[in-house]
Design an enzyme around this catalytic site. Sequence first.
Site, PDB file in Angstrom:
ATOM      1  N   SER A 124       0.800  -1.219   0.000  1.00 50.60           N
ATOM      2  CA  SER A 124       0.000   0.000   0.000  1.00 50.60           C
ATOM      3  C   SER A 124       0.838   1.277   0.000  1.00 50.60           C
ATOM      4  CB  SER A 124      -0.941   0.005   1.212  1.00 50.60           C
ATOM      5  OG  SER A 124      -0.200   0.066   2.407  1.00 50.60           O
ATOM      6  N   LYS A 161       0.581   4.092   7.050  1.00 49.37           N
ATOM      7  CA  LYS A 161      -0.072   4.943   6.051  1.00 49.37           C
ATOM      8  C   LYS A 161       0.378   6.391   6.230  1.00 49.37           C
ATOM      9  CE  LYS A 161      -2.910   1.790   4.270  1.00 49.37           C
ATOM     10  NZ  LYS A 161      -2.137   0.696   4.915  1.00 49.37           N
TER      11      LYS A 161
END
Lengths: 207, 207
Positions: A124, A161
Site C-alpha cells: 500500500s 499509512k
Amino acid sequence: MSPRTPLGETRERVYCFVRERLEQGLPPTVREVQAALGFRAVQTAREHLERLVGEGRLAKQSGKARGYYLPLEEMAGPLSILIPVLGQVQAGALSTAIEHIEGHIPMRTRTAEGIFGLRIRGESMTGVGIFPGDIAVVRSQPSAESGDIVVALVDDEATIKTLKIRQERIELHPENPHFKPIVPFPGHCSIIGKVIEVRRFLEGGLH
Amino acid sequence: MSPRTPLGETRERVYCFVRERLEQGLPPTVREVQAALGFRAVQTAREHLERLVGEGRLAKQSGKARGYYLPLEEMAGPLSILIPVLGQVQAGALSTAIEHIEGHIPMRTRTAEGIFGLRIRGESMTGVGIFPGDIAVVRSQPSAESGDIVVALVDDEATIKTLKIRQERIELHPENPHFKPIVPFPGHCSIIGKVIEVRRFLEGGLH
DNA sequence: TTGCAATAAAGACATTTGTCTGGTATCTTT
DNA sequence: AAAGATACCAGACAAATGTCTTTATTGCAA
C-alpha cells in the site's frame, strides 16, 4: 626470581596482549595478564599495567573487574545502539509484539527508548518507495502531523499509512492507487508512532 | 515488591542492555544489569540473564566476572560500526571522494573495509524504490552479477543502475521509463561496487 | 662503594562480583 | 481451591579480582 627483561620489552608485550583482548571484546583481568605473560606474581602484571596507564597508553576504571581499556576509544563513546525489529504486529498493543522480535539493527541514537523497527507487509505504500520486506524505523509517539507517515492501530491491526488530518477526523492514506484511504471512526484508531527511516536489505537478511 | 511486568518485556530490555554493553566493549556485571534495569535484588537480574542463556540468546563463562557474551561467532569484535557516507562522487576514483564525507551511519558489520554510503541524486531508479536523497550502502567489488544494482563509473561520472550482462558487453539499466539504458564502450566503464542496502531518512538528516 | 630506579616475586587483604537459599506476590492452569 | 509458573526481593556466602606491603635482584649513575 626470573631474570629481568631489558628495556620496556615486557611492557610492550603486556600492552599488545591487552589490545588484542580489547579488540576481541573482553578486557583481561590482571591475573589473565599475569598468566599470559608468564609472571609468577600478580603484582608484576599490575605494575606493568599501572605504568601503561601512567604513560597514557592505557586507561582504567579503578577497582572494577576488567577495568583496563584504550584511552582513545573513550572519546568515541556509544555511537550507535541496536533497536529491535518486530515482525508480525497485529491484534493488540505493541507491548505484546515484543515476543516476535526478528532481530536487531543499529541506529545512530543515544537511547533506544521508544524506537523500533517494523517489517513492512503489503504494497500500500509503494508510491513513496516503501516496499514489502522493507524495515520501517518507528519512533513511538501518540500523535503526528498531517503528511507524516505513521504506524496506526486500526481495529487491532497495525498499518503504515500517510496521515491526513481533516476537520473533526483523520484519514489514513495509502500511497498506491490500488488501495483506498481508511477513514476510521474516532476511538477505533490510535497513532502508534511515526516512521523516521526506511531500510531495504538487498542482500542477505537483517544481519 | 515492585509490580510484575507482564510478558518478556523486561527480559527483552535486559537483552538489549547486554548487547549495547557488549558493543561498547565491556560486558556488564550482574549488578550493573540490576542497576540499569532498576531491580532492587541482584538475583532478579541474574534470573533474567540465566534465562536468556537458557534460550540461547546469550552465552556465559560461568563464575567469571563479566562472563556474559553473545553466542555464535558474533561474539568477537563490535557488532556494528560506522561507515562513511560520501556525497558528491564524480570525476576520478572514489579514493579522492573521501574528502567529501557527509557523515557516518552505523552498519551491522565487522569491518568497514570497502563499505560506504552514497547519497542518491537523480530519479533514474525510482522504479525500485530508490529516490533522490536516499543513501545507498555500497560494498566495493570490481564485478557483479546480472541484475545486481551497482555503482559504476562511466566517463568519470558515478552512477547507480541495474547491471545487465549481455554477450560481449554490459548494460546499465535505469529503473525509470523516462531514462534510457547506458551501453558503455568497454574500458569506459568500471564497476565500483554493489548496492547492498538502501536507507531513507524521513526526518532530520544523517544523525 | 653507595644510592636509586626498574623488574620481579610472595603473600595477604579488600572489594567486586557470581552464586545460592529462601521468601512474597501475581497470574495461569488444574 | 490447590498447584505450578513467573517476576521480584532480601540477605548471605564464596569465588574472582583489584590492591597493598614487603622483599630480592639487577643495572646504572653519582
